[in-house]
Design a protein around this motif. Structure first.
Motif, PDB file in Angstrom:
ATOM      1  N   VAL A 104      40.861  40.432  -9.825  1.00 54.90           N
ATOM      2  CA  VAL A 104      40.394  40.259 -11.200  1.00 54.90           C
ATOM      3  C   VAL A 104      40.507  38.790 -11.623  1.00 54.90           C
ATOM      4  O   VAL A 104      39.593  38.235 -12.232  1.00 54.90           O
ATOM      5  N   ALA A 105      41.610  38.145 -11.290  1.00 56.10           N
ATOM      6  CA  ALA A 105      41.785  36.729 -11.647  1.00 56.10           C
ATOM      7  C   ALA A 105      40.723  35.875 -10.979  1.00 56.10           C
ATOM      8  O   ALA A 105      40.189  34.940 -11.593  1.00 56.10           O
ATOM      9  N   GLU A 107      37.686  36.867 -10.064  1.00 50.16           N
ATOM     10  CA  GLU A 107      36.403  37.123 -10.734  1.00 50.16           C
ATOM     11  C   GLU A 107      36.330  36.394 -12.074  1.00 50.16           C
ATOM     12  O   GLU A 107      35.287  35.849 -12.431  1.00 50.16           O
ATOM     13  N   VAL A 108      37.438  36.367 -12.789  1.00 50.65           N
ATOM     14  CA  VAL A 108      37.462  35.660 -14.073  1.00 50.65           C
ATOM     15  C   VAL A 108      37.227  34.165 -13.862  1.00 50.65           C
ATOM     16  O   VAL A 108      36.480  33.528 -14.608  1.00 50.65           O
ATOM     17  N   ARG A 109      37.843  33.589 -12.819  1.00 48.67           N
ATOM     18  CA  ARG A 109      37.623  32.171 -12.512  1.00 48.67           C
ATOM     19  C   ARG A 109      36.159  31.901 -12.184  1.00 48.67           C
ATOM     20  O   ARG A 109      35.579  30.914 -12.642  1.00 48.67           O
ATOM     21  N   SER A 112      34.095  32.137 -15.301  1.00 52.59           N
ATOM     22  CA  SER A 112      34.363  30.961 -16.123  1.00 52.59           C
ATOM     23  C   SER A 112      33.564  29.766 -15.621  1.00 52.59           C
ATOM     24  O   SER A 112      33.012  28.993 -16.417  1.00 52.59           O
TER      25      SER A 112
END
Length: 170
Positions: A104-105, A107-109, A112
């Protein structure tokens, strides 16, 4: 042999009594009406020689009786299965694994980065729409653009994010 029209007349003449009969078995008039309707669907096209109209009526009552008892049996089995299952809210959720957090982290990066590469108006339109809950008219007013352009901005940004997600999933 009684033809289909005679079967229909027997059904219509005795429908109320059939519903009352099924209601006594089932305890519910609504369900009884459904059962009587199902009984007619099985009774009407039957190619059996039931003889007189009294025998035909007895055959129709037998269909209603059998369907009613089948319904009660099915209902009893369903209730037994429900009682064996614990309620959904009592089953603990699987806690996320450390790998889930990393995925998840990551994918968020990536999202972003895609958002940082977008033109400012497009990024603001997407953020207002997806994160702020604003509608397209409010976004258009805020950015000083038309509603169609606001829609195009949101769609463009969503397509870029979706394309990145699909590309990374492969």
């Amino acid at each position: 042999m009684i033809d289909a029209e005679a079967r229909h007349e027997v059904y219509i003449a005795n429908r109320t009594a059939l519903i009352a009969y099924a209601t006594r078995i089932l305890g519910s008039r609504e369900v009884a009406e459904d059962i009587v309707q199902d009984a007619f669907l099985r009774f009407a096209p039957a190619n059996t020689n039931t003889g007189t109209s009294a025998q035909t009526l007895a055959y129709l009552y037998k269909i209603v009786r059998n369907l009613s008892f089948d319904f009660l049996k099915r209902q009893k089995v369903e209730m037994r299965e429900k009682q064996n299952e614990p309620p959904f809210w009592s089953i603990p959720d699987e806690p996320p694994t450390p790998e889930d957090f990393v995925v998840v982290a990551d994918e968020v990066r990536q999202i972003s980065r895609v958002l940082d590469d977008l033109p400012v108006d497009v990024r603001i339109a997407l953020e207002m729409h997806r994160f702020g809950g604003y509608n397209l008219e409010e976004i258009a007013t805020h950015l000083g653009i038309s509603v169609a352009t606001a829609h195009r901005h949101v769609r463009t940004a969503m397509m870029r994010v979706a394309t990145m997600m699909v590309a990374n999933a492969s």
